[in-house]
Design an enzyme around this catalytic site. Structure first.
Site, PDB file in Angstrom:
ATOM      1  N   LYS A 266       0.840  -1.196   0.000  1.00 23.81           N
ATOM      2  CA  LYS A 266       0.000   0.000   0.000  1.00 23.81           C
ATOM      3  C   LYS A 266       0.873   1.241   0.000  1.00 23.81           C
ATOM      4  O   LYS A 266       2.012   1.194   0.458  1.00 23.81           O
ATOM      5  CB  LYS A 266      -0.856   0.019   1.278  1.00 23.81           C
ATOM      6  N   ARG A 340     -10.419 -11.588   1.578  1.00 28.63           N
ATOM      7  CA  ARG A 340     -11.306 -12.618   1.015  1.00 28.63           C
ATOM      8  C   ARG A 340     -10.656 -14.002   1.059  1.00 28.63           C
ATOM      9  O   ARG A 340     -11.360 -15.009   1.079  1.00 28.63           O
ATOM     10  CB  ARG A 340     -11.714 -12.217  -0.405  1.00 28.63           C
TER      11      ARG A 340
HETATM   12  N1  BES Z   1      -8.151  -3.764   4.288  1.00 29.31           N
HETATM   13  C1  BES Z   1      -8.277  -3.312   2.956  1.00 29.31           C
HETATM   14  C2  BES Z   1      -9.547  -2.503   2.708  1.00 29.31           C
HETATM   15  C3  BES Z   1      -9.721  -1.224   3.463  1.00 29.31           C
HETATM   16  C4  BES Z   1      -9.423  -0.003   2.866  1.00 29.31           C
HETATM   17  C5  BES Z   1     -10.203  -1.214   4.754  1.00 29.31           C
HETATM   18  C6  BES Z   1      -9.608   1.166   3.565  1.00 29.31           C
HETATM   19  C7  BES Z   1     -10.386  -0.026   5.451  1.00 29.31           C
HETATM   20  C8  BES Z   1     -10.079   1.158   4.853  1.00 29.31           C
HETATM   21  C9  BES Z   1      -8.297  -4.507   2.016  1.00 29.31           C
HETATM   22  O1  BES Z   1      -7.533  -5.584   2.412  1.00 29.31           O
HETATM   23  C10 BES Z   1      -7.711  -4.040   0.710  1.00 29.31           C
HETATM   24  O2  BES Z   1      -6.583  -3.672   0.707  1.00 29.31           O
HETATM   25  N2  BES Z   1      -8.525  -4.069  -0.338  1.00 29.31           N
HETATM   26  C11 BES Z   1      -8.079  -3.666  -1.627  1.00 29.31           C
HETATM   27  C12 BES Z   1      -8.606  -4.654  -2.635  1.00 29.31           C
HETATM   28  C13 BES Z   1      -8.092  -4.432  -4.019  1.00 29.31           C
HETATM   29  C14 BES Z   1      -6.613  -4.705  -4.076  1.00 29.31           C
HETATM   30  C15 BES Z   1      -8.859  -5.313  -4.958  1.00 29.31           C
HETATM   31  C16 BES Z   1      -8.610  -2.269  -1.888  1.00 29.31           C
HETATM   32  O3  BES Z   1      -9.738  -1.991  -1.506  1.00 29.31           O
HETATM   33  O4  BES Z   1      -7.893  -1.454  -2.431  1.00 29.31           O
HETATM   34 MN    MN Z   2      -5.535  -5.462   1.782  1.00 33.42          MN
END
Ligand code: BES
Ligand code: MN
Ligand code: ZN
Length: 488
Positions: A266, A340
């Site tokens: 991230k 997931r």
């Molecule tokens: N934990 C994150 C989602 C999230 C984002 C929670 C902001 C709380 C606040 C999740 O694991 C994630 O990183 N999701 C990705 C999925 C994508 C790579 C398909 C996302 O939402 O960017």
């Molecule tokens: Mn994630």
């Protein structure tokens, strides 16, 4: 800290601060000279006003809380907000002792007992603070808030306060867990926190360690955790509230104690907020505690897969194919779509444990925040009637949830050319494709998924939350089980 007690009416004089809940009726009976009748603004819903007045030659404090919205009744959620604002105001004004005639609460809402309960929930939740890591400036103020009621209401109101207390204890625990920094709440520590909390009660708690996960071939959880030097685990809780039936509700919560994104790292900005990526798991822990303390007549099993998603030489990679517990092969497109993968295995395992209905709750996608903002959680389900029950429980609890559609086309988006599924369906409809991915693992049984991304943390103070973890979802899960009591 606020200590709330209920008493039948007594002399107002004894308290340091008189709290007046202002409906129009009360403004007349209180007769605080010169203050109330002239200032319409003071009646407004949700406003708190603090002032001094003179009585029998002494200066006294008073707090006005507006409960009048101009409409016939306040909803339970509005009462909860007023309670929260009262708690904040008492704290801000450093009031040590207050007295609050409560009759107004019973007159402005139809379902009396629920109205009182909601108001108390607000007061008790509004009192929450997370100061575990402050070595100085801890808040030492203890506020005693005496609520007075008609003698005929006493036992009903006391029940409402007890119930609110149980629910709020659980929400606060969920908040504490999600607020805990990632270095102090590693996966196994989350497991230990659960074992410790449930050790003397009716809830059976068990921890599956990494060896157990391997034995069960939980390839999803193991893949997510393999980049971290801190082992993964799965918390299992069992509560038998209704041994007469074989119905079992499974509550599943995402327990990623820190989500760096893994090799699909991230961006640095706000990465710290990902210490809250176990909020779904925290909510399930909290809910189960309240369900057991309230002795709800339902069989519940809780599963919280815990892992830390880290980049390293051992980390899983984009392009990898992992095999989930049920044998499904998954092509990894993005290691940041890790939630997931853990949930897939937990959903499979829940069915092995005899679950007949499933709810999962997870901070799953940023896409859900894009769709609904930090206002409502997103819902995806595989059976309309079951999703409907969840939405109804959410409505009762005042936690906003909104159901997404689940058309066939979304399923196409997560098919992989080289494996059964891929772990992302691309940018568009990301909250839905994540849900549809999970649906694959629920097979035939009623399942519903709650995406709480964005709702687990608040970036500002609101009526009954402070900045930080909210515990969002805990009250809805408790309510859902309460609504189900007879059917499971
Ligand atoms: N934990 C994150 C989602 C999230 C984002 C929670 C902001 C709380 C606040 C999740 O694991 C994630 O990183 N999701 C990705 C999925 C994508 C790579 C398909 C996302 O939402 O960017
Ligand atoms: Mn994630
Ligand atoms: Zn995550």
């Amino acid at each position: 800290m606020i200590i709330v007690t209920i008493e039948v009416e007594r002399q107002v004089k004894e308290a340091e601060c008189l709290v007046a809940l202002l409906t129009k009726k009360l403004t007349v009976t209180l007769e605080l000279p010169g203050v109330l009748k002239e200032d319409e603004r003071l009646y407004k819903y949700g406003e708190t006003t603090f002032f001094y007045y003179e009585s029998e030659g002494q200066m006294r404090k008073s707090m006005l809380v507006g409960l009048d919205k101009g409409t016939a009744a306040l909803s339970n959620e509005e009462l909860r907000c007023c309670g929260g604002k009262l708690a904040h105001a008492l704290k801000t004004q450093q009031v040590a002792q207050a007295i609050c005639p409560l009759q107004a609460v019973g007159t402005i809402n139809e379902g009396k007992e629920n109205a009182f309960q909601s108001f108390f929930e607000g007061v008790l939740l509004g009192d929450y603070e997370y100061d575990r890591y402050k070595t100085k400036q801890k808040s030492l103020l203890v506020t005693t808030l005496v609520m007075t009621v008609f003698p005929s209401d006493l036992s009903m109101v006391k029940t409402a306060l007890d119930r609110a207390g149980v629910i709020v204890d659980s929400v606060k625990w969920a908040r504490d867990l999600a607020n805990a920094p990632g270095n102090d709440l590693l996966p196994l520590q989350m497991g230990k926190a659960a074992l410790e909390r449930f050790k003397n009660g009716v809830v059976e708690a068990e921890l599956l360690k990494e060896d157990d996960l391997k034995r069960e071939k939980m390839g999803g959880i193991l893949a997510v955790g393999q980049g971290s030097k801190n082992p993964s685990c799965m918390i299992i809780l069992r509560y038998q509230g209704n041994p007469a039936t074989s119905e079992v509700l499974a509550l599943i919560g995402k327990g990623v104690t820190f989500d760096s994104g893994g090799l699909s790292l991230k961006p640095g900005e706000n990465m710290g907020a990902m210490k809250g990526d176990m909020a779904g798991g925290a909510v399930v822990l909290g809910a189960l505690e309240a369900i057991a303390r309230l002795e709800l007549k339902c069989n519940v099993v809780a599963l919280i897969p815990c892992a830390e998603n880290m980049p390293s030489g051992n980390a899983f990679r984009p392009g990898d194919i992992v095999t989930a517990m049920d044998g499904t092969t998954i092509e990894i497109i993005n290691t940041d779509a890790e939630g997931r993968l853990l949930l897939a295995d937990a959903i499979s395992y829940a069915q092995r444990l005899g679950a007949t209905k499933i709810v999962d709750i997870a901070t799953l996608t940023g896409a859900c925040m894009v769709a609904l903002g930090k206002v409502a959680a997103g819902v995806v389900g595989n059976e309309p009637a079951w999703a409907e029950r969840l939405l109804r429980a959410a409505e009762t609890s005042g936690e906003k949830m909104w159901q997404f559609p689940c058309y066939e086309e979304y399923g196409e988006m997560i098919k992989s050319p080289i494996a059964d599924l891929k772990n992302t369906g691309g940018r568009w409809g990301g909250a839905i494709t994540a849900g549809v991915f999970l649906k694959h693992f629920a097979k035939e049984i009623p399942w519903v998924h709650i995406d709480i991304a964005g709702l687990e943390m608040s970036d500002k103070q609101s009526a009954y939350c402070v900045k930080g973890a909210t515990g969002f979802g805990t009250r809805t899960l408790i309510q859902l089980v309460k609504d189900m009591e007879c059917s499971c």
